[in-house]
Design a protein around this motif. Structure first.
Motif, PDB file in Angstrom:
ATOM      1  N   UNK A   1       0.827  -1.186   0.000  1.00 35.17           N
ATOM      2  CA  UNK A   1       0.000   0.000   0.000  1.00 35.17           C
ATOM      3  C   UNK A   1       0.874   1.254   0.000  1.00 35.17           C
ATOM      4  N   UNK A   2       0.294   2.366  -0.420  1.00 35.39           N
ATOM      5  CA  UNK A   2       1.031   3.622  -0.525  1.00 35.39           C
ATOM      6  C   UNK A   2       1.002   4.446   0.757  1.00 35.39           C
ATOM      7  N   UNK A   3       0.270   3.999   1.768  1.00 33.29           N
ATOM      8  CA  UNK A   3       0.122   4.802   2.979  1.00 33.29           C
ATOM      9  C   UNK A   3       1.468   5.094   3.643  1.00 33.29           C
ATOM     10  N   UNK A   4       2.359   4.125   3.651  1.00 33.96           N
ATOM     11  CA  UNK A   4       3.665   4.319   4.274  1.00 33.96           C
ATOM     12  C   UNK A   4       4.438   5.435   3.576  1.00 33.96           C
ATOM     13  N   UNK A   5       4.448   5.440   2.264  1.00 32.80           N
ATOM     14  CA  UNK A   5       5.142   6.474   1.506  1.00 32.80           C
ATOM     15  C   UNK A   5       4.518   7.840   1.764  1.00 32.80           C
ATOM     16  N   UNK A   6       3.195   7.916   1.784  1.00 34.03           N
ATOM     17  CA  UNK A   6       2.518   9.184   2.023  1.00 34.03           C
ATOM     18  C   UNK A   6       2.802   9.688   3.441  1.00 34.03           C
ATOM     19  N   UNK A   7       2.900   8.788   4.409  1.00 34.96           N
ATOM     20  CA  UNK A   7       3.241   9.178   5.780  1.00 34.96           C
ATOM     21  C   UNK A   7       4.645   9.761   5.835  1.00 34.96           C
ATOM     22  N   UNK A   8       5.557   9.222   5.043  1.00 32.17           N
ATOM     23  CA  UNK A   8       6.905   9.782   4.988  1.00 32.17           C
ATOM     24  C   UNK A   8       6.873  11.210   4.465  1.00 32.17           C
ATOM     25  N   UNK A   9       6.015  11.460   3.475  1.00 31.16           N
ATOM     26  CA  UNK A   9       5.874  12.832   2.965  1.00 31.16           C
ATOM     27  C   UNK A   9       5.256  13.738   4.014  1.00 31.16           C
ATOM     28  N   UNK A  10       4.349  13.224   4.815  1.00 31.88           N
ATOM     29  CA  UNK A  10       3.758  14.023   5.888  1.00 31.88           C
ATOM     30  C   UNK A  10       4.815  14.350   6.940  1.00 31.88           C
ATOM     31  N   UNK A  11       5.618  13.374   7.288  1.00 29.82           N
ATOM     32  CA  UNK A  11       6.657  13.609   8.302  1.00 29.82           C
ATOM     33  C   UNK A  11       7.786  14.503   7.790  1.00 29.82           C
ATOM     34  N   UNK A  12       7.968  14.547   6.477  1.00 27.30           N
ATOM     35  CA  UNK A  12       9.028  15.389   5.907  1.00 27.30           C
ATOM     36  C   UNK A  12       8.557  16.812   5.634  1.00 27.30           C
ATOM     37  N   UNK A  15       3.250  17.065   3.217  1.00 35.83           N
ATOM     38  CA  UNK A  15       1.833  16.995   3.586  1.00 35.83           C
ATOM     39  C   UNK A  15       1.711  17.287   5.078  1.00 35.83           C
ATOM     40  N   UNK A  16       0.514  17.689   5.480  1.00 36.21           N
ATOM     41  CA  UNK A  16       0.228  17.890   6.894  1.00 36.21           C
ATOM     42  C   UNK A  16      -1.131  17.279   7.187  1.00 36.21           C
ATOM     43  N   UNK A  17      -1.233  16.541   8.285  1.00 37.89           N
ATOM     44  CA  UNK A  17      -2.501  15.954   8.698  1.00 37.89           C
ATOM     45  C   UNK A  17      -2.896  16.641  10.000  1.00 37.89           C
ATOM     46  N   UNK A  71      -7.702   8.584   2.115  1.00 33.42           N
ATOM     47  CA  UNK A  71      -7.388   9.511   3.203  1.00 33.42           C
ATOM     48  C   UNK A  71      -7.567   8.888   4.578  1.00 33.42           C
ATOM     49  N   UNK A  72      -8.654   8.151   4.784  1.00 32.02           N
ATOM     50  CA  UNK A  72      -8.898   7.593   6.117  1.00 32.02           C
ATOM     51  C   UNK A  72      -7.829   6.571   6.501  1.00 32.02           C
ATOM     52  N   UNK A  73      -7.303   5.834   5.528  1.00 31.47           N
ATOM     53  CA  UNK A  73      -6.230   4.880   5.803  1.00 31.47           C
ATOM     54  C   UNK A  73      -4.921   5.624   6.091  1.00 31.47           C
ATOM     55  N   UNK A  74      -4.675   6.695   5.340  1.00 28.64           N
ATOM     56  CA  UNK A  74      -3.481   7.498   5.543  1.00 28.64           C
ATOM     57  C   UNK A  74      -3.476   8.117   6.941  1.00 28.64           C
ATOM     58  N   UNK A  75      -4.601   8.629   7.395  1.00 31.09           N
ATOM     59  CA  UNK A  75      -4.692   9.235   8.724  1.00 31.09           C
ATOM     60  C   UNK A  75      -4.399   8.186   9.796  1.00 31.09           C
ATOM     61  N   UNK A  76      -4.944   6.980   9.641  1.00 34.88           N
ATOM     62  CA  UNK A  76      -4.661   5.914  10.615  1.00 34.88           C
ATOM     63  C   UNK A  76      -3.163   5.626  10.670  1.00 34.88           C
ATOM     64  N   UNK A  77      -2.558   5.420   9.483  1.00 38.10           N
ATOM     65  CA  UNK A  77      -1.130   5.121   9.419  1.00 38.10           C
ATOM     66  C   UNK A  77      -0.316   6.215  10.090  1.00 38.10           C
ATOM     67  N   UNK A  78      -0.658   7.458   9.839  1.00 39.39           N
ATOM     68  CA  UNK A  78       0.103   8.581  10.360  1.00 39.39           C
ATOM     69  C   UNK A  78       0.099   8.594  11.892  1.00 39.39           C
ATOM     70  N   UNK A  79      -1.059   8.366  12.490  1.00 40.56           N
ATOM     71  CA  UNK A  79      -1.177   8.454  13.939  1.00 40.56           C
ATOM     72  C   UNK A  79      -0.925   7.128  14.667  1.00 40.56           C
ATOM     73  N   UNK A  80      -1.143   5.986  13.991  1.00 37.11           N
ATOM     74  CA  UNK A  80      -1.093   4.698  14.686  1.00 37.11           C
ATOM     75  C   UNK A  80      -0.144   3.671  14.094  1.00 37.11           C
TER      76      UNK A  80
END
Length: 91
Positions: A1-12, A15-17, A71-80
């Motif tokens: 899944x792409x959620x891990x990659x998108x979370x890396x962009x959020x942490x860098x 993106x911002x959640x 988006x809902x999967x990305x938010x979960x990955x980011x926080x959990x």
């Protein structure tokens, strides 16, 4: 899944959640083809989510490919962290 990659962009800082689970694009990536490097360029915050059917998705171009994440999967990955096998996100 792409959620891990998108979370890396959020942490860098691309993106911002926020605390309401909304995904914002706060910077863009700018490529220098000659140097083969990528720099982060701040931009005006704008919602990164787009409605497709019944779900919101976030899309980014990575390596010449268009990648999507719900988006809902990305938010979960980011926080959990990763979604456990056999489970789904009920939003």
């Amino acid at each position: 899944m792409n959620e891990d990659l998108f979370c890396k962009y959020a942490r860098s800082g691309i993106l911002q959640i926020d605390s309401l689970g909304r995904v914002w694009r706060i910077a863009r990536r700018e490529w220098d083809i000659g140097k083969k490097t990528c720099t982060k360029v701040p931009c005006d915050p704008r919602r990164a989510e787009k409605l497709r059917g019944a779900y919101f998705y976030v899309r980014m171009q990575v390596g010449g490919k268009s990648l999507w994440a719900q988006s809902h999967r990305l938010v979960w990955w980011y926080f959990n962290g990763p979604i456990p096998d056999g489970l789904s996100i009920n939003h």
